[in-house]
Scaffold this motif. Structure first.
Motif, PDB file in Angstrom:
ATOM      1  N   ILE A 103      50.611  30.251  39.668  1.00 49.94           N
ATOM      2  CA  ILE A 103      49.674  31.267  39.189  1.00 49.94           C
ATOM      3  C   ILE A 103      48.436  30.648  38.538  1.00 49.94           C
ATOM      4  O   ILE A 103      47.324  31.149  38.691  1.00 49.94           O
ATOM      5  CB  ILE A 103      50.399  32.228  38.221  1.00 49.94           C
ATOM      6  N   LEU A 140      46.736  28.262  39.435  1.00 50.91           N
ATOM      7  CA  LEU A 140      45.719  27.900  40.423  1.00 50.91           C
ATOM      8  C   LEU A 140      44.740  29.036  40.695  1.00 50.91           C
ATOM      9  O   LEU A 140      43.633  28.805  41.171  1.00 50.91           O
ATOM     10  CB  LEU A 140      46.383  27.475  41.731  1.00 50.91           C
ATOM     11  N   LEU A 141      45.135  30.278  40.393  1.00 55.59           N
ATOM     12  CA  LEU A 141      44.207  31.399  40.578  1.00 55.59           C
ATOM     13  C   LEU A 141      42.956  31.205  39.728  1.00 55.59           C
ATOM     14  O   LEU A 141      41.901  31.769  40.027  1.00 55.59           O
ATOM     15  CB  LEU A 141      44.889  32.709  40.177  1.00 55.59           C
ATOM     16  N   PRO A 149      39.653  29.604  42.038  1.00 60.38           N
ATOM     17  CA  PRO A 149      38.667  30.448  42.715  1.00 60.38           C
ATOM     18  C   PRO A 149      37.894  31.350  41.749  1.00 60.38           C
ATOM     19  O   PRO A 149      36.719  31.644  41.992  1.00 60.38           O
ATOM     20  CB  PRO A 149      39.508  31.279  43.696  1.00 60.38           C
ATOM     21  N   MET A 150      38.529  31.742  40.645  1.00 61.85           N
ATOM     22  CA  MET A 150      37.824  32.615  39.693  1.00 61.85           C
ATOM     23  C   MET A 150      36.689  31.859  38.986  1.00 61.85           C
ATOM     24  O   MET A 150      35.592  32.394  38.819  1.00 61.85           O
ATOM     25  CB  MET A 150      38.811  33.182  38.664  1.00 61.85           C
ATOM     26  N   PHE A 201      33.978  31.430  41.496  1.00 59.30           N
ATOM     27  CA  PHE A 201      33.303  32.712  41.723  1.00 59.30           C
ATOM     28  C   PHE A 201      32.315  32.997  40.579  1.00 59.30           C
ATOM     29  O   PHE A 201      31.150  33.347  40.819  1.00 59.30           O
ATOM     30  CB  PHE A 201      34.363  33.814  41.819  1.00 59.30           C
ATOM     31  N   PHE A 205      44.233  34.946  26.255  1.00 56.49           N
ATOM     32  CA  PHE A 205      44.232  34.852  27.715  1.00 56.49           C
ATOM     33  C   PHE A 205      44.950  33.596  28.177  1.00 56.49           C
ATOM     34  O   PHE A 205      44.881  32.560  27.529  1.00 56.49           O
ATOM     35  CB  PHE A 205      42.794  34.769  28.254  1.00 56.49           C
ATOM     36  N   SER A 206      45.604  33.693  29.333  1.00 54.77           N
ATOM     37  CA  SER A 206      46.027  32.477  30.029  1.00 54.77           C
ATOM     38  C   SER A 206      44.776  31.902  30.702  1.00 54.77           C
ATOM     39  O   SER A 206      43.770  32.592  30.825  1.00 54.77           O
ATOM     40  CB  SER A 206      47.072  32.839  31.081  1.00 54.77           C
ATOM     41  N   THR A 225      44.156  31.490  33.737  1.00 54.62           N
ATOM     42  CA  THR A 225      43.816  32.343  34.875  1.00 54.62           C
ATOM     43  C   THR A 225      43.092  33.611  34.418  1.00 54.62           C
ATOM     44  O   THR A 225      42.078  34.010  34.993  1.00 54.62           O
ATOM     45  CB  THR A 225      45.096  32.748  35.634  1.00 54.62           C
ATOM     46  N   GLU A 226      43.605  34.222  33.348  1.00 54.71           N
ATOM     47  CA  GLU A 226      42.961  35.438  32.845  1.00 54.71           C
ATOM     48  C   GLU A 226      41.579  35.131  32.285  1.00 54.71           C
ATOM     49  O   GLU A 226      40.633  35.902  32.484  1.00 54.71           O
ATOM     50  CB  GLU A 226      43.836  36.069  31.757  1.00 54.71           C
ATOM     51  N   ALA A 237      39.234  35.005  35.095  1.00 54.81           N
ATOM     52  CA  ALA A 237      38.906  36.338  35.600  1.00 54.81           C
ATOM     53  C   ALA A 237      37.929  37.036  34.662  1.00 54.81           C
ATOM     54  O   ALA A 237      36.989  37.712  35.103  1.00 54.81           O
ATOM     55  CB  ALA A 237      40.174  37.173  35.757  1.00 54.81           C
ATOM     56  N   MET A 238      38.108  36.842  33.348  1.00 55.71           N
ATOM     57  CA  MET A 238      37.161  37.395  32.382  1.00 55.71           C
ATOM     58  C   MET A 238      35.779  36.768  32.576  1.00 55.71           C
ATOM     59  O   MET A 238      34.753  37.418  32.384  1.00 55.71           O
ATOM     60  CB  MET A 238      37.651  37.130  30.955  1.00 55.71           C
ATOM     61  N   VAL A 283      34.506  35.915  35.407  1.00 52.39           N
ATOM     62  CA  VAL A 283      33.884  36.629  36.525  1.00 52.39           C
ATOM     63  C   VAL A 283      33.297  37.954  36.032  1.00 52.39           C
ATOM     64  O   VAL A 283      32.151  38.302  36.342  1.00 52.39           O
ATOM     65  CB  VAL A 283      34.912  36.891  37.649  1.00 52.39           C
ATOM     66  N   LEU A 284      34.080  38.669  35.234  1.00 50.28           N
ATOM     67  CA  LEU A 284      33.613  39.952  34.712  1.00 50.28           C
ATOM     68  C   LEU A 284      32.346  39.758  33.875  1.00 50.28           C
ATOM     69  O   LEU A 284      31.354  40.479  34.025  1.00 50.28           O
ATOM     70  CB  LEU A 284      34.723  40.586  33.858  1.00 50.28           C
TER      71      LEU A 284
END
Lengths: 422, 195
Positions: A54, A56-57, A60-61, A64, A235-236, A238-239, A242-243, A245-246
Motif C-alpha cells: 500500500i 507504494l501508492l 504515483p500520488m 501526480f 496521515f500515512s 500514502t494518505e 493523496a492530500m 494531490v488535493l
C-alpha cells in the motif's frame, strides 16, 4: 549461476534493452536452468506482489502532485520568494537557486523535474546577473539532487519497500544531509561570487518581503502538509501523498487559476506513463530479489566480495562504492531494487541501522546521477539547456568534492542520519 | 491497421491510464476524508487503489513501449552509427517480443490457476483473477508493439524505428542521446498537431 545472472543482465543493459525485460529475463533464466522444481508461474506472483504494497501508492500520488504543480506556477513563485530574502548577499542568486531546488525537492521528489522546473527559469536570470554559463549549469544540476534527500523522495520509498524500514523515519532522516548539501553549496557560491565580483541586487525592504511571502505561501504549505501530516500520525505516507494531490489541485485550479480541469487528463496521463515505467521495474525487482534469495546469491556474493564476518565500516564502504558505480549507469530506483537485497541482510547483521544505510544508499545514488561521464542529470541538462556536455561538466568537480566530504561525514557519523529519528 | 494501433488503441490506453491515476487519487482522498472527518474507514478505497496501481503498472507496458518511455541504458546505442542503431533495434525488438510472448504465456497460466483457486479480495469480494488479468494483457500489448517495431524495421529500408511510432531516416544526423531524441521527436509531433 551468478555468472549467468550477471551476464544476461549486463548484456541486455548494455545493448539498450528496456531494463524491465533484462530484470525479468535474467532471474527467469536462472530459475529455469538451475531450479527445475520451482514453478515458473510463481514469477508472475512476484511481479504482482512487488507493486502491491500500500505504501507504494504514495509514489504515483507524489508524481501526480508534482506534475500538477509543474504545469502551474509553483516554481516561479518559490523563486521570487527566496530571491527577496537572499538576493542581496554575495552569490545571492546562486544561493536562491540552491534553496529553491531544496524547497521544490520537498514538493516534487524528483531530480529531473527539479532541473526542468527551477533550472529553466533560473538559468536565464543567473546569466543576466553576471554568472558564467559553466558555473550556472553545474550549480543547477548539483542543487537538483538535493531533492533525492529532501522528502518526499521516491528513491527513499523504494528503499523502504525493499527493506521494510519506516518511510516516515527515512524521510525525516534525509533532512539534515539535504540541508548540509544546501549549506555547502551556499558557502561555496558566496565565496565564488565574491571572488568573481558578481554584482549584487539591492536589498528588499520589509514590505516587499511580505508581498513575496504572500505569493509563495501556497506552495510553501505543501511540505508543511506532508511533514506535519506524517509526523503527527494523522496521515500515512500514502494518505499524505493523496492530500498533496488535493492541495496542488486546489492551489493551481482554484487559487492561481493556472490550469483547468480539462488539463487533468493529459497531466494524469504523463503521471501514468512515468508510473508504468517505474513500477514495472519495481515488480521486476521483486521477482529478481525473490530469485536471488532462493538461489542464496546474496550470501555467496557478499562472502566473495567482503569475506566472512566483515566489519560494519567495510560493509558501508563497499555499499557506497557499489551504489555509486551502479547509480552512474542505471536509474537510482533500479540500483536500489537490485542492490539493496544483496547487502541489506549482511549490513543489519553487522549492526548497521537500516535508516543510516538508507541515507547512504540514497546519497550515493544522488551523487552518481551527476557524476561524469554517465550521470543521467548531466544529459538532462545538456538537452534542456541545449549546451554541450563538456561545458556542463567543467565546474562540476568542486561540487563533487563537497559531496564526497558530505558522504564521508554521513558514513562515519551515523548521528547525522539518526538524530531526528526516534 | 496502423491507424488502429496508433489512434484507436493508443486513445483507449490513454483513457484507461489517466482515468486510473485520477481514480486512485479520488479514492485515496475520499478515504482520508472518511477516516478523519466521518470517523468510519472505507475499507475498499485502498484495495481498489492498489488494484488500479497494478493496472497502471502492467496495462501501460505497450503504451510506454510505443512512446519510447521505458527506461533503458543507451550509452552504447548513442555511440554507434545509424546503420548499427537499426541492427540494434531489430535484435532488441525480436528478443523482446519473444520474451514478452513467453511471459504472457506464464502470466495467463498463473491467472487461470488463481481463477481455479477462487480467491476473492477482502473488502469487496471481487474474484482476484479479474484484478490480475491485466498482467497478461499488458505483456501481450507490449509483445505486439515489439513485433510491430521488428516488422517495420525489416520492411522499411530507408528508416529505422525506435518504436513502431518513432522512425528516423537512416541518413539523419543524431546529436543527442536516445531519451532526448525521443523527447524532441514528441515535441515536434505536438507542434505539427497544433499547427
Amino acid at each position: 549461476m551468478i555468472w549467468m545472472l550477471m551476464t544476461i543482465m549486463a548484456v541486455l543493459f548494455i545493448f539498450n534493452f528496456p531494463m524491465y525485460i533484462a530484470m525479468i529475463l535474467a532471474p527467469l533464466a536462472v530459475i529455469l536452468s538451475y531450479f527445475p522444481n520451482l514453478n515458473p508461474l510463481l514469477a508472475t506472483q512476484q511481479l504482482i506482489a512487488g507493486v502491491s504494497p500500500i505504501v507504494l501508492l504514495a509514489v504515483p500520488m507524489f508524481i501526480f502532485a508534482a506534475d500538477i504543480m509543474s504545469a502551474g506556477q509553483t516554481s516561479n513563485r518559490l523563486l521570487d520568494f527566496v530571491d527577496t530574502f537572499v538576493g542581496h548577499i554575495h552569490g545571492g542568486m546562486a544561493i536562491t537557486t540552491a534553496a529553491t531546488c531544496t524547497i521544490f525537492g520537498a514538493i516534487s521528489g524528483s531530480t529531473q523535474a527539479t532541473v526542468v522546473a527551477i533550472g529553466k527559469p533560473m538559468r536565464a536570470r543567473l546569466i543576466e546577473g553576471g554568472y558564467e554559463d559553466e558555473d550556472t549549469t553545474a550549480l543547477i544540476i548539483s542543487s537538483s539532487i538535493i531533492a533525492l534527500l529532501i522528502p518526499p523522495s521516491i528513491s527513499m520509498i523504494m528503499y523502504c519497500v525493499v527493506t521494510g524500514a519506516s518511510v516516515g523515519d527515512l524521510f525525516i532522516a534525509g533532512v539534515i544531509p539535504g540541508l548540509m548539501m544546501l549549506l555547502f553549496f551556499a558557502v561555496y557560491n558566496y565565496f565564488r561570487a565574491k571572488k568573481k565580483n558578481i554584482p549584487r541586487t539591492p536589498k528588499m525592504n520589509f514590505n516587499d518581503k511580505i508581498k513575496a511571502f504572500k505569493k509563495a505561501i501556497g506552495p510553501l504549505g505543501f511540505p508543511v502538509i506532508i511533514f506535519a501530516g506524517i509526523y503527527s500520525g494523522m496521515f500515512s505516507p500514502t494518505e499524505a501523498a493523496a492530500m498533496g494531490v488535493l492541495y496542488a489541485t486546489i492551489l493551481e485550479v482554484f487559487i492561481f487559476k493556472s490550469i483547468r480541469f480539462r488539463d487533468f487528463q493529459s497531466i494524469a496521463l504523463s503521471t501514468a506513463v512515468v508510473t508504468t515505467a517505474v513500477f514495472v521495474l519495481v515488480g521486476a525487482g521483486s521477482l529478481f530479489s525473490w530469485a536471488i534469495s532462493y538461489a542464496r546469491i546474496p550470501q555467496i556474493l557478499t562472502e566473495a566480495v567482503l569475506g566472512v564476518d566483515p566489519s560494519a565500516l567495510k560493509i558501508l564502504i563497499t555499499v557506497t562504492i557499489f551504489f555509486y558505480i551502479a547509480g552512474m549507469f542505471v536509474d537510482s530506483i533500479v540500483a536500489i531494487v537490485i542492490l539493496t537485497p544483496i547487502f541489506f541482510p549482511l549490513a543489519i547483521a553487522a549492526g548497521i541501522h537500516p535508516i543510516h544505510l538508507g541515507i547512504i544508499v540514497t546519497l550515493q545514488a544522488a551523487i552518481a546521477s551527476i557524476s561524469p561521464p554517465f550521470g543521467c542529470n548531466i544529459f538532462t541538462a545538456c538537452a534542456i539547456f541545449d549546451i554541450p556536455f563538456l561545458k556542463v561538466v567543467k565546474r562540476l568537480p568542486a561540487y563533487l568534492i563537497m559531496l564526497v566530504i558530505i558522504s564521508a561525514m554521513v558514513i562515519f557519523i551515523p548521528e547525522i542520519s539518526l538524530l531526528l529519528v526516534q | 491497421m496502423n491507424n488502429f494501433f496508433n489512434k484507436t488503441l493508443s486513445k483507449f490506453e490513454e483513457i484507461v491510464l489517466s482515468a486510473s491515476v485520477i481514480g486512485m487519487a479520488i479514492l485515496l482522498i475520499v478515504g482520508v476524508f472518511m477516516r478523519t472527518v466521518m470517523n468510519s474507514s472505507l475499507t475498499f478505497s485502498e484495495e481498489v487503489a492498489t488494484a488500479l496501481l497494478v493496472l497502471v503498472s502492467f496495462f501501460g507496458l505497450g503504451y510506454c513501449a510505443r512512446k519510447g518511455r521505458h527506461i533503458t541504458m543507451s550509452i552504447v546505442f548513442d555511440m554507434v552509427s545509424n546503420k548499427y542503431k537499426k541492427v540494434f533495434m531489430i535484435v532488441i525488438s525480436l528478443v523482446s517480443a519473444l520474451a514478452m510472448a513467453y511471459i504472457t504465456y506464464l502470466a495467463t497460466l498463473y491467472v487461470l490457476s488463481t481463477k481455479n483457486l477462487g480467491r476473492v479480495t477482502p473488502a469487496l469480494q471481487i474474484p482476484i483473477y479479474m484484478m490480475y488479468s491485466v498482467v497478461p494483457i499488458g505483456f501481450l500489448l507490449a509483445c505486439i508493439e515489439y513485433i510491430r517495431t521488428f516488422v517495420f524495421n525489416i520492411k522499411d529500408k530507408s528508416n529505422f524505428y525506435i518504436t513502431s511510432e518513432i522512425k528516423i531516416p537512416l541518413d539523419a544526423e543524431i546529436k543527442t542521446d536516445l531519451n532526448n531524441l525521443i523527447d524532441s521527436i514528441e515535441q515536434n509531433k505536438k507542434g505539427v498537431d497544433q499547427g
